[in-house]
Write a protein that holds these residues in place. Structure first.
Motif, short mmCIF file in Angstrom:
data_model
loop_
_atom_site.label_atom_id
_atom_site.label_comp_id
_atom_site.label_asym_id
_atom_site.label_seq_id
_atom_site.Cartn_x
_atom_site.Cartn_y
_atom_site.Cartn_z
N UNK A 23 -104.83 -7.14 5.49
CA UNK A 23 -104.83 -7.77 6.81
C UNK A 23 -106.07 -7.38 7.61
N UNK A 24 -106.75 -6.32 7.20
CA UNK A 24 -107.95 -5.89 7.92
C UNK A 24 -109.20 -6.15 7.09
N UNK A 25 -109.07 -6.95 6.04
CA UNK A 25 -110.22 -7.22 5.19
C UNK A 25 -110.56 -8.70 5.26
N UNK A 26 -111.79 -9.02 5.55
CA UNK A 26 -112.20 -10.42 5.48
C UNK A 26 -112.25 -10.83 4.02
N UNK A 27 -111.77 -12.00 3.75
CA UNK A 27 -111.76 -12.44 2.36
C UNK A 27 -113.16 -12.39 1.78
N UNK A 28 -114.14 -12.73 2.61
CA UNK A 28 -115.50 -12.77 2.07
C UNK A 28 -115.98 -11.40 1.61
N UNK A 29 -115.42 -10.34 2.22
CA UNK A 29 -115.77 -9.00 1.75
C UNK A 29 -115.29 -8.76 0.33
N UNK A 30 -114.24 -9.46 -0.04
CA UNK A 30 -113.66 -9.22 -1.36
C UNK A 30 -114.16 -10.25 -2.37
N UNK A 31 -115.17 -11.02 -1.98
CA UNK A 31 -115.73 -12.02 -2.90
C UNK A 31 -116.29 -11.32 -4.13
N UNK A 32 -115.93 -11.81 -5.28
CA UNK A 32 -116.47 -11.26 -6.52
C UNK A 32 -115.79 -9.98 -7.00
N UNK A 33 -114.74 -9.58 -6.32
CA UNK A 33 -114.07 -8.35 -6.74
C UNK A 33 -112.87 -8.67 -7.63
N UNK A 34 -112.23 -7.61 -8.06
CA UNK A 34 -110.99 -7.77 -8.81
C UNK A 34 -109.85 -7.28 -7.93
N UNK A 35 -108.90 -8.15 -7.67
CA UNK A 35 -107.81 -7.83 -6.73
C UNK A 35 -106.49 -7.73 -7.49
N UNK A 36 -105.76 -6.68 -7.21
CA UNK A 36 -104.42 -6.56 -7.81
C UNK A 36 -103.39 -6.53 -6.70
N UNK A 37 -102.42 -7.43 -6.78
CA UNK A 37 -101.31 -7.40 -5.84
C UNK A 37 -100.07 -6.92 -6.59
N UNK A 38 -98.94 -6.86 -5.89
CA UNK A 38 -97.71 -6.38 -6.54
C UNK A 38 -97.36 -7.22 -7.76
N UNK A 39 -97.71 -8.52 -7.70
CA UNK A 39 -97.37 -9.38 -8.83
C UNK A 39 -98.16 -9.00 -10.09
N UNK A 40 -99.25 -8.26 -9.90
CA UNK A 40 -100.08 -7.93 -11.05
C UNK A 40 -99.80 -6.56 -11.63
N UNK A 41 -98.76 -5.89 -11.14
CA UNK A 41 -98.52 -4.53 -11.63
C UNK A 41 -97.87 -4.50 -12.99
N UNK A 42 -96.93 -5.43 -13.23
CA UNK A 42 -96.31 -5.45 -14.55
C UNK A 42 -97.21 -6.24 -15.47
N UNK A 43 -97.14 -5.93 -16.77
CA UNK A 43 -98.07 -6.62 -17.67
C UNK A 43 -97.46 -7.90 -18.22
N UNK A 44 -96.42 -8.37 -17.59
CA UNK A 44 -95.79 -9.59 -18.06
C UNK A 44 -94.57 -9.30 -18.92
N UNK A 45 -94.62 -8.21 -19.65
CA UNK A 45 -93.48 -7.84 -20.47
C UNK A 45 -92.79 -6.60 -19.94
N UNK A 46 -93.59 -5.69 -19.41
CA UNK A 46 -93.04 -4.43 -18.94
C UNK A 46 -93.27 -4.26 -17.46
N UNK A 47 -92.26 -3.72 -16.79
CA UNK A 47 -92.51 -3.29 -15.42
C UNK A 47 -93.41 -2.05 -15.48
#
Lengths: 919, 190
Positions: free
Chosen positions: B73-97
């Motif tokens: 909420x305190x980060x401009x999206x443009x600051x994160x341009x070109x980065x790798x972002x992980x949200x809660x949805x990306x924590x499990x590898x699809x098979x394992x929590x």
């Protein structure tokens, strides 16, 4: 150690059933079967009516919440996560003034802005609503007047948020500013322009919304026998629930013309009723869909104006509308704990009995009634137990002021006055030179008794809570023996486990909770319940109850609790009622199915159904377990010619209580009890308090899910610690809220949290599901006084104003230094204690009472016990019948009005109708 | 037609924004003043990232940017341009929590669950840096996250348990391999 084997689509699942001979199912866990049924689970509190239903599955086991996988994967959808194609974004125009008459609203500029689809004002919804039918005083948006800064004036729906915010700015409102009041004491006076007009029921011309006068017991006689007393004027700041999810709502009128409202609500049913009133459509045209709720604590239990706004905007625009609050708006809606001024008087006689409690509570309701009618009663009646008391006087008044409305918050109405009572008891113990725990233990009501206000107490584990806390905290080695700046204190709590009467009066004896079950060919059980899962684990408890009775693993139970279209009515998650009422309803529904299964098994095995029991996915003869069938076999037999098994169970409270005005407030089918000890460090040079350790004992009857009970206890400590140490809704001199954000409104972070040792006491309530009572709100009460009393033990000053910020504490330390002529606070001496003779008397009495209590809880043939026996009255007759001076009084006489206390002065006003005005 | 706009907010320009969101290369057209939280929730489909306060006080919106916890909420999206972002949805590898997801459920780290995504991403960053953190390290890691339900104690318990799992290396076999039992537990008592 936990495994690490969650595989979506490849979950380890339970097989639906097995035969009598092969061993799909596990052997019965003897340790979970009560001794009354021949198992190994000890029952020191005696047997329970649900013992025969225990199949050893899940009751009493640490159980992960059934919806927790949705939450940890980010797939749980809360209010603002509901997305419907074509949605508009709603915004609310709020009043910048504390109190003003709305002269005109001009929406024309806003409507011209491209992207704005609909605008609504108070003119679009004239009907009033409110959570309590007796005090409906809210509108969707201002009709005539705005009553606090942040009150709703208009709302707008637009294609995107930027446009909606711009449109909000373009709505021009003309106000006539009125004189606002902000100090609750001003609310007691007559006003030219009372904040609400109650018509002929208006109390004087004042802003008094509700007033209560109650006297029980021999009030005038009590002063004469008093040898120690406590008098303090307490000031409690208002606090907010500060749940992490801001309010959000989505309204959608579907193509058939029905409204679906998606909202994170604790009490979807009351929203359902309010929507029907405001929108003027029948209830069956509305589907209230409860989303995941990101924390409630009472703050999401009113029907809210913004929910009406979303529905109105959606109706006007013909499109779905999503409306989400900023954090600041959460504080404008508030409904937090009432700021209060409480004068607490306690008296003890020479035998160390509590001969009198006199309470005068003025509470600041803010601009609307909300739950205030009930809160006004709760500030008094909820501190008439767990002690046996000689007399009780209560005057309470709730006034309107031009602030965001106060309402129900965890520990509703009981928290502040409980704090004052428990600190007062500590003071009495000090005066009598006795141990405060001994004083409490010698004055407890026994099990199956009646309080002075006529509440029926069934199970009571107060004594065990105190004893466990005393033992585990090392109390005797620490109390009054710690060095300056370190202290330990104790506090107790008492809370309702569900309210005896529903909010909406029910002449037709409508149940409080209803649960429907459906089992089809697959063997899985679908549970339809309206109980609102708000994170406390209500879905889990109902699943556990059904699983236990049917002998099924938890993953065969699926809970459908979201939509009013498919769920039976449940009154909602308030008054700590859900486990008690909903699990009881679930058990009775499951018993129906259980009987079907047992009948089917008896037919298949051609054996006597009396001897059949349900174990893990099997139904078999108890005497010969090889005679039996699998759950699935029995199920399919039971389904012959009828298809899915369907059953319905309901719970309604038994008739109870007295008949005087207000007798229903505080009545509950069971009560929870708790005792905490807190150890604190106070920096005597700065007044900074650190709570180091808390021992928290709570009597929840039976912990159906101990993991969740512990979570509630620790979480309650957190919330109560916030109120006692740092949380405060601060208002400026001109009445503006100064800290409507989580930076300045300070809730404790992980660093402020003490190490909490949760102690579960199981008193096995006779009417609770498997013996359970509440654990959600009661555990909050004792932490406040425990900390205050520990502060006294540390530095010898008694606080009377919360929160205990370093400034306030340091002022108290300075005051003490001045009075004792000490320059350096480091030279102060901590309080000391030499027991008087009374200590032995109290210990002996406590030990006698302990024996009495054990025999009363185990003996089914017990006699009646009414509060007053400790003072020499016949325990088997209600005190007001055996002694006329114990009669109940609910209106003040003239002599009281000559010199009333603060809140009592509300009774100086005469209602308009009694002055002959029919306005 | 007259366009009313806030004078200090001229219509922002659209820019092309690229980032790796939960392992997927994502290219979006966003307004150049867009806040990362809005982009994640409204455009990148990460409704698991929660909005609690919009001013960096609650920690509900925490995400990992190139592995570091950040308040979206305190980060401009443009600051994160070109980065790798992980949200809660990306924590499990699809098979394992992720172990911390698993232990949050079993140790009561999550009650209402609204603050949970923020805690999970912050803790996952802690655990990937230090698989056996001390209590003090756990507390400093989560000090920016507020939880109103649990009182934090069961969250700390969950982190300890997750750390135990990581240290013990107690993982099941790769469930995508041919040998993996599609119905683990079948035929035995579960």
């Amino acid at each position: 150690m936990v495994g690490y084997k969650q595989q979506p689509g490849k979950l380890p699942f339970s097989k639906p059933g097995s035969g009598g001979k092969n061993s799909f199912s596990k052997p019965i866990e003897e340790n979970m079967i009560p001794s009354s049924q021949g198992g190994k689970l000890k029952q020191p509190w005696g047997p329970h009516r649900h013992d025969s239903l225990v199949s050893g599955q899940v009751i009493g086991k640490d159980t992960a919440l059934v919806d927790s996988n949705w939450k940890v994967t980010g797939q749980a959808h809360y209010g603002d996560d509901v997305r419907i194609k074509g949605e508009l974004i709603g915004r609310i125009v709020r009043s910048p003034h504390h109190y003003a008459r709305v002269i005109s609203i001009d929406c024309s500029r806003a409507l011209k802005l491209p992207g704005v689809v609909a605008v609504a004002t108070g003119a679009d919804a004239n009907n009033k609503f409110g959570v309590l039918p007796v005090t409906k005083d809210e509108h969707a948006m201002a009709v005539d007047k705005v009553r606090h800064a942040g009150d709703l004036v208009a709302c707008v729906a637009a294609e995107d948020e930027a446009t909606a915010r711009e449109a909000e700015r373009l709505i021009e409102v003309e106000y006539e500013i009125l004189d606002s009041i902000h100090d609750m004491r001003d609310g007691l006076k007559d006003s030219f322009e009372p904040i609400h007009d109650r018509g002929k029921y208006h109390i004087g011309e004042s802003n008094v919304q509700k007033r209560v006068f109650q006297e029980f017991g021999d009030v005038s006689g009590m002063l004469s026998s008093s040898v120690a007393s406590y008098k303090e004027d307490w000031v409690f700041a208002g606090v907010n629930h500060a749940f992490t999810e801001p309010h959000a709502v989505v309204a959608h009128w579907d193509p058939t013309g029905r409204l679906t409202l998606y909202t994170p609500q604790q009490v979807p049913h009351y929203v359902h009723r309010a929507l029907a009133d405001v929108l003027e459509i029948p209830m069956h045209q509305i589907n209230v869909h409860r989303t995941f709720v990101g924390g409630g604590f009472g703050g999401k239990s009113d029907p809210f104006p913004h929910e009406m706004c979303a529905a109105i905007l959606a109706r006007k625009s013909g499109r779905p509308v999503r409306l989400t609050f900023d954090r600041e708006e959460v504080y404008w809606v508030n409904r937090g704990r009432h700021p209060s001024r409480i004068e607490m008087n306690l008296h003890a006689d020479e035998e160390g009995r509590i001969c009198g409690i006199e309470t005068d509570a003025l509470i600041d309701g803010g601009a609307f009634a909300s739950f205030g009618h009930v809160t006004t009663y709760y500030n008094g009646v909820l501190h008439t137990a767990p002690y046996e008391i000689g007399s009780f006087h209560y005057t309470g008044a709730r006034v309107w002021t031009n602030k965001p409305a106060s309402g129900a918050m965890r520990g509703h109405g009981a928290v502040n006055s409980r704090c004052a009572v428990e600190v007062g008891l500590d003071h009495l113990a000090e005066q009598l030179s006795v141990d405060p725990i001994s004083l409490r233990l010698a004055n407890l009501l026994p099990p199956h008794s009646s309080t002075i206000t006529g509440f029926r107490v069934t199970s009571i584990g107060m004594r065990e809570c105190l004893e466990r806390v005393r033992q585990e905290s090392g109390w005797t080695k620490k109390f009054r023996r710690l060095p300056l700046g370190k202290g330990i204190g104790v506090g107790c709590g008492f809370f309702i486990s569900g309210s005896g009467l529903p909010i909406h009066w029910d002449p037709n004896k409508f149940p409080h909770a209803t649960v429907h079950l459906k089992i089809d060919m697959d063997g899985g059980v679908t549970v339809h319940t309206g109980a609102a899962e708000i994170g406390q684990g209500s879905d889990t408890v109902v699943a556990q109850s059904v699983a236990e009775v049917l002998g099924l693993p938890l993953d065969m139970i699926r809970i459908k609790s979201r939509e009013s279209d498919t769920s039976p009515v449940d009154l909602g998650s308030y008054s700590s009622r859900v486990t008690f009422m909903n699990a009881n309803a679930a058990i009775s529904a499951a018993m129906d199915i259980r009987n079907n299964l047992i009948d089917a098994t008896a037919q298949i095995t051609n054996s006597d159904k009396q001897g059949l029991v349900i174990g893990d996915r099997r139904i078999f003869q108890k005497s010969d377990p090889s005679v039996g069938v699998s759950y699935l076999e029995a199920l399919h037999k039971a389904q012959e010619d009828r298809g899915a098994l369907i059953s319905s169970g309901a719970y309604r409270t038994p008739p109870m209580g007295k008949t005087h005005k207000g007798a229903a407030a505080g009545l509950a089918p069971a009560y929870s009890f708790s005792a905490y000890a807190a150890e604190v460090t106070v920096d005597v040079e700065t007044g900074q308090i650190n709570v180091e350790k808390v021992w928290a004992a709570h009597d929840c009857g039976k912990a159906l899910n101990p993991l969740a009970v512990k979570g509630q206890i620790i979480g309650s400590c957190h919330m109560g610690m916030g109120q006692v140490l740092s949380e405060e809704m601060r208002y400026s001199r001109n009445g503006s809220l100064l800290n409507p954000d989580l930076l300045d409104y300070k809730i404790p972070s992980v660093h402020e949290m003490p190490e909490v040792t949760p102690i579960i006491v199981e008193s096995n309530d006779p009417e609770g599901p498997f013996g359970a009572k509440e654990a959600g709100e009661g555990p909050l009460l004792p932490i406040l006084p425990a900390v205050c009393n520990a502060v006294y033990d540390a530095i010898g000053v008694r606080p009377s104003e919360l929160p205990l910020t370093p400034e306030k504490v340091f002022k108290l330390i300075e005051k003490r230094c001045k009075s004792e002529g000490i320059l350096d606070p480091l030279h102060l001496s901590p309080p000391s204690l030499n027991y008087s003779d009374l200590q032995t008397t109290l210990e002996n009495r406590a030990s006698e009472h302990s024996t009495r209590d054990i025999s009363r809880r185990l003996n089914e043939e017990r006699s009646e016990y009414y509060n007053g026996a400790l003072f020499g009255l016949d325990p088997s007759i209600p005190p007001d019948q055996s002694d006329p001076s114990w009669a109940v009084r609910v209106t003040p006489d003239q002599s009281y009005l000559d010199d009333p206390r603060l809140a009592g002065s509300a009774w100086k006003h005469t209602e308009r109708r009694k002055r002959g005005e029919e306005k | 037609m007259v366009q009313y706009r806030l004078p200090m907010l001229p219509h922002p320009e659209e820019i092309e924004w690229t980032a790796e969101v939960n392992g997927a290369e994502t290219t979006l057209h966003i307004e150049n003043n867009a806040v990362l939280l809005d982009v994640l929730r409204e455009k990148a489909g990460s409704l698991g990232t929660k909005r609690g306060c919009d001013m960096g006080t609650c920690g509900c919106c925490s995400v990992l940017i190139d592995g570091d916890p950040r308040l979206s909420c305190l980060t401009l999206a443009s600051e994160a341009d070109g980065t790798s972002i992980t949200t809660v949805e990306g924590l499990s590898d699809g098979h394992h929590l992720h172990p911390i997801q698993q232990t949050f459920t079993e140790f009561g780290g999550s009650q209402c669950g609204f603050c949970t995504p923020g805690f999970l991403v912050v803790i996952s960053a802690l655990l990937s840096e230090n698989s056996s953190p001390s209590d003090e390290e756990i507390k400093s890691a989560i000090e920016g996250n507020l939880c109103r339900c649990t009182g934090f104690q069961q969250i700390v318990d969950s982190v300890r348990a997750a750390s135990d799992i990581l240290v013990a290396g107690d993982r099941v076999e790769d469930s995508t391999s041919a040998k993996s039992d599609p119905h683990p537990g079948f035929g035995e008592e579960v």
